[in-house]
Scaffold this motif. Structure first.
Motif, mmCIF file in Angstrom:
data_model
loop_
_atom_site.group_PDB
_atom_site.id
_atom_site.type_symbol
_atom_site.label_atom_id
_atom_site.label_comp_id
_atom_site.label_asym_id
_atom_site.label_seq_id
_atom_site.Cartn_x
_atom_site.Cartn_y
_atom_site.Cartn_z
ATOM 1 N N PRO A 67 39.059 45.450 39.189
ATOM 2 C CA PRO A 67 38.739 45.621 40.608
ATOM 3 C C PRO A 67 38.673 47.087 41.039
ATOM 4 O O PRO A 67 37.943 47.423 41.960
ATOM 5 N N LYS A 68 39.430 47.961 40.367
ATOM 6 C CA LYS A 68 39.464 49.347 40.811
ATOM 7 C C LYS A 68 38.173 50.080 40.490
ATOM 8 O O LYS A 68 37.735 50.957 41.227
ATOM 9 N N LEU A 74 41.165 31.524 36.212
ATOM 10 C CA LEU A 74 41.637 32.910 36.228
ATOM 11 C C LEU A 74 43.055 32.946 35.671
ATOM 12 O O LEU A 74 43.960 32.317 36.220
ATOM 13 N N GLU A 93 21.122 56.641 39.701
ATOM 14 C CA GLU A 93 20.621 56.579 41.074
ATOM 15 C C GLU A 93 20.428 58.004 41.592
ATOM 16 O O GLU A 93 21.405 58.693 41.887
ATOM 17 N N MET A 103 30.486 57.987 37.959
ATOM 18 C CA MET A 103 30.000 58.979 38.922
ATOM 19 C C MET A 103 29.774 58.351 40.306
ATOM 20 O O MET A 103 28.710 58.438 40.873
ATOM 21 N N ARG A 104 30.817 57.686 40.790
ATOM 22 C CA ARG A 104 30.752 57.032 42.104
ATOM 23 C C ARG A 104 29.547 56.083 42.191
ATOM 24 O O ARG A 104 28.768 56.101 43.141
ATOM 25 N N GLU A 105 29.414 55.276 41.134
ATOM 26 C CA GLU A 105 28.393 54.235 41.059
ATOM 27 C C GLU A 105 26.978 54.794 40.999
ATOM 28 O O GLU A 105 26.005 54.073 41.195
ATOM 29 N N ARG A 106 26.855 56.099 40.731
ATOM 30 C CA ARG A 106 25.532 56.695 40.599
ATOM 31 C C ARG A 106 24.954 56.369 39.213
ATOM 32 O O ARG A 106 23.760 56.163 39.051
ATOM 33 N N SER A 115 35.231 48.351 39.069
ATOM 34 C CA SER A 115 34.115 47.417 38.906
ATOM 35 C C SER A 115 33.657 47.317 37.457
ATOM 36 O O SER A 115 32.572 46.810 37.183
ATOM 37 N N TYR A 137 36.449 39.979 32.025
ATOM 38 C CA TYR A 137 37.439 40.759 32.765
ATOM 39 C C TYR A 137 36.705 41.666 33.743
ATOM 40 O O TYR A 137 35.759 42.367 33.366
ATOM 41 N N THR A 138 37.099 41.605 34.976
ATOM 42 C CA THR A 138 36.546 42.505 35.986
ATOM 43 C C THR A 138 37.672 43.399 36.482
ATOM 44 O O THR A 138 38.689 42.906 36.967
ATOM 45 N N THR A 183 28.526 34.197 32.071
ATOM 46 C CA THR A 183 27.570 35.229 32.505
ATOM 47 C C THR A 183 26.574 35.626 31.424
ATOM 48 O O THR A 183 25.513 36.130 31.740
ATOM 49 N N PHE A 198 33.159 45.683 34.039
ATOM 50 C CA PHE A 198 33.089 44.272 33.658
ATOM 51 C C PHE A 198 32.867 44.172 32.163
ATOM 52 O O PHE A 198 32.041 44.894 31.599
ATOM 53 N N GLY A 225 45.771 35.616 34.825
ATOM 54 C CA GLY A 225 46.060 37.046 34.973
ATOM 55 C C GLY A 225 44.780 37.767 35.341
ATOM 56 O O GLY A 225 44.058 37.340 36.245
ATOM 57 N N PRO A 226 44.440 38.804 34.616
ATOM 58 C CA PRO A 226 43.221 39.532 34.958
ATOM 59 C C PRO A 226 41.968 38.971 34.271
ATOM 60 O O PRO A 226 40.878 39.454 34.487
#
Lengths: 251, 469
Positions: free
Chosen positions: B342-343, B301, B428, B400-403, B345, B339-340, B125, B347, B303-304
């Motif tokens: 999941p809970k 992949l 946002e 902040m909830r992806e804000r 996001s 590492y991503t 990436t 990265f 593990g995590p």
């Protein structure tokens, strides 16, 4: 004596016949009501802050279950910052594989699966809430704590405590839809979130919750989830659950 | 240019528009349970970006500002997808920037995409080795998304998907060089002083005289002579994804045929002896290098953690490395751990990139005092080492909830000691309005020359806003 016994039978048998189903049976029926071999949903999530400010997310999600193994593809339609992000989850024999396509990178990335928890798109729903807000008979110990003429109230304590230590669900007797669910912290006493069904309806003969709201108690933040379209048991081609669809967004 | 603009506008505003919609594939209206049509009406996005940048170290020209207007559009028909993504920035040298203008034809599990677009190769990436299909735009400095630095090119790409494998075949009929400033803020080299003040030769630092240079007329490889093409095959086994690719084309970096003479002068203590005085560069003509890439990419992949790698041999047309104006054959590899979470996001990634040049990369002087300056020597900022490597780290954290999104990235050249660090905060305000603040820090440690050392006055702070309609 015989007469007394006969009288008891006369009184008890009808009572037994109309007795409430067990709590575990109620929660299995809640799950069964929502179960389908395939499901397609068009959803709008409205994120509402405590001060009333709203933000909106649109997704379409397709799921297919074969031999108790479920595959789900989720396509994010809006807002612009997440538009065309696609998320694929395929349940296997031993584990669930998850991939995400990020349009900004134009690449598919395989990621480790989340067991539970984690906010879904910044909403008050976790990823596991999006799959189900109640437990079936095998996942938790259920207890009927209240019954009204129209509802059952069931307390569920999960056998493996992850995000929640206890749920209390109010279930509509006629439809077995959850009208309200309270989610408690692993300590079993602190109320974390409440799910309230605002509107129900039917698709064909199947009852559904059309509009629900999840509120996080600590912050006052609420997410309203509206089902704009839903179809159950329609043919969903397996090509939706592939790397091709993930990468191209097309069959 | 006008025709292009008219075509884009026609495609954008005349066609019926909708994005992905599974329900549109169903025949009836059954299942519509909302109070409004659920079919996405948002078809076209118009956006405006405005920004102001402050360069505290650039005393002559500390402020930049700009505005750009953009349109993104996607239309999906039964077998055809049309994509348009362009922006108009009146202050830029090329105001109209077309990022995508493409049509894709779908035939079962295969598709054919034609037009101007970018096509990524590689699995990492941050740093890449085999993501070579599109050249880069360096006129705005280094951005924290490598994909955003790419320039779209006219390509024909055929994709075929099988059960757990896929094939893509690419044809590139035209040559599109890397975009860089010849002078100005983001010029990679100091043109007034050519490559620097001197270069080492025979244990001596010899000054370069770059006055009175004849610069040849730039003419890149013409249609068909520039033809490039290749393919990639990817497959997956369990958690392992692996790909192999081949490509033949031209490096987007141009080469230079430099005419230079070593001028001698009498030794100050012994006038009968002569010592080097300076290298007089008399001419620069542009040249281009065709290469063949045999490469691989993969990810696993564990593990995590995702381990991604890319690597390849870039076989130059100048196989023996004898022509100074052509790039030499090189091997390049990248390894990245990411590492991503999941809970949340969240990265994070860390990557290492290394390359090794085959053949001679140091300047040479022949008996008639002609100096051959290999283009690889110039490209590595006068380093005579055949190898170079760099490391990169990056993370993104939504809050902040992806804000609020926090992003950080940094790259450091181990040999040239050049550093670039990028950071940004994006907030946002609502679904159609966001603001951002970002910083870029360029530096070079020690006396080593590097791109980032040349740009050290370009460290900057930018604030801006994006609005979508």
């Amino acid at each position: 004596m015989k007469r007394v016994f006969f009288m008891l039978l006369l009184i008890l048998v009808p009572a037994l016949l109309i007795a409430a189903p067990s709590a575990a049976r109620i929660m299995d029926l809640v799950i069964d009501t929502q179960k389908a071999d395939t499901a397609a949903m068009d959803l709008r999530l409205t994120l509402i802050e405590a001060n009333g400010t709203e933000r909106e997310r649109r997704i379409q999600t397709l799921s297919r279950t074969i031999d108790d193994k479920t595959s789900i593809i989720t396509v994010f339609l809006s807002p612009e910052s997440v538009k065309n992000t696609r998320f694929l989850s395929v349940e296997g024999e031993d584990a669930t594989d998850q991939w995400i396509y990020l349009p900004a990178l134009k690449r598919v990335r395989k990621i480790s699966a989340s067991e539970e928890g984690g906010s879904f798109m910044g909403s008050d729903f976790s990823y596991s809430d999006m799959a189900s807000t109640t437990y079936d008979a095998d996942e938790a110990t259920h207890r009927l704590i209240e019954e009204t003429p129209t509802t059952y109230v069931v307390e569920s304590i999960p056998k493996t405590v992850k995000s929640y230590g206890k749920n209390i669900a109010t279930v509509e007797k006629d439809t077995y839809l959850p009208l309200k669910v309270e989610f408690y912290a692993p300590d079993g006493t602190t109320l974390l979130k409440t799910l309230t069904t605002l509107e129900t309806g039917t698709v064909g003969t199947r009852p559904i919750t059309k509009v629900v709201e999840m509120k996080t108690i600590a912050t006052g933040h609420t997410t309203r989830l509206e089902m704009l379209q839903v179809r159950y048991d329609v043919p969903i081609p397996s090509a939706y659950f592939t790397a091709r669809f993930l990468e191209t967004g097309r069959l | 240019m006008k025709k292009l603009l008219v075509l884009i506008l026609l495609i954008t505003f005349v066609s019926p528009l909708f994005a992905f919609d599974f329900f549109a594939t169903l025949d009836d209206e059954e299942g519509l349970v909302g109070t409004e049509s659920a079919k996405p009406k948002e078809l076209t996005s118009l956006f405006v970006e405005g920004f102001g940048t402050y360069h505290p170290l650039d005393k002559d020209d500390p402020f930049d500002y700009g505005i750009s207007l953009g349109v993104t559009f996607e239309e999906n028909r039964d077998r055809i997808r049309t994509e348009v993504d362009f922006s108009f920035s009146p202050i830029l040298r090329d105001p109209l920037s077309v990022r995508t203008l493409a049509v894709t034809f779908f035939f079962g599990p295969t598709n054919l995409k034609v037009g101007m677009f970018t096509h990524p190769w590689g699995t990492s990436t941050t740093l890449h080795a085999v993501d070579i299909l599109n050249s880069q735009d360096l006129t705005q400095g280094i951005l924290d998304n490598p994909e955003a630095m790419k320039k779209s090119e006219f390509m024909i790409v055929y994709n075929a998907y099988f059960k757990r494998s896929s094939l893509d075949l690419i044809i590139k009929p035209f040559y599109r060089p890397i975009d860089m400033e010849a002078s100005d803020r983001y010029a990679p080299i100091d043109t007034d002083n050519l490559m620097g003040t001197s270069f080492s030769h025979g244990g001596m630092e010899i000054p370069i005289d770059s006055d009175n240079i004849r610069v040849g007329i730039y003419q890149h490889p013409t249609f068909w002579k520039a033809l490039g093409g290749g393919g990639r095959f990817r497959f997956g086994i369990g958690d392992l994804d692996l790909g192999f690719m081949y490509f033949s084309g031209f490096y987007p970096q141009m080469g230079f045929d430099i005419g230079a003479k070593l001028k001698m002068k009498p030794h100050p203590l012994d006038p009968t002896q002569y010592i080097p005085d300076k290298v007089e560069v008399t001419s620069i003509d542009f040249d281009f290098t065709r290469y063949h890439l045999a490469g691989t990419e993969g990810s696993l992949l564990v593990g995590p953690v995702t381990i991604a790698w890319e690597g390849g041999l870039f076989l130059s047309e100048d196989i023996k490395g004898e022509k100074p104006e052509k790039y030499n054959t090189k091997a390049m590899a990248v390894v990245e751990l990411s590492y991503t979470e999941p809970k949340t996001s969240f990265f994070a990634s860390a990557a290492y990139q290394g390359q090794y040049l085959f053949g001679d990369v140091t300047p040479t002087v022949n008996q008639t005092l002609d100096v051959a300056i290999p283009v690889d020597y110039i490209a590595s900022f006068l380093s005579d080492k055949p190898y170079s490597s760099s490391v990169a780290v990056a993370f993104e954290l939504p809050l902040m909830r992806e804000r609020l999104k926090v992003r950080m990235a940094a790259t450091y050249g181990i040999e040239n000691r050049g550093l670039v660090a990028l950071g940004s905060l994006g907030y946002e305000i609502n679904d159609s309005l966001s603001v951002y603040a970002r910083g870029a820090y360029y530096d070079g440690f020690g006396d080593k020359k590097s791109l980032f050392k040349n740009w050290e006055n370009n460290s900057s702070v930018t604030i801006g806003m994006n609005a979508w309609f």
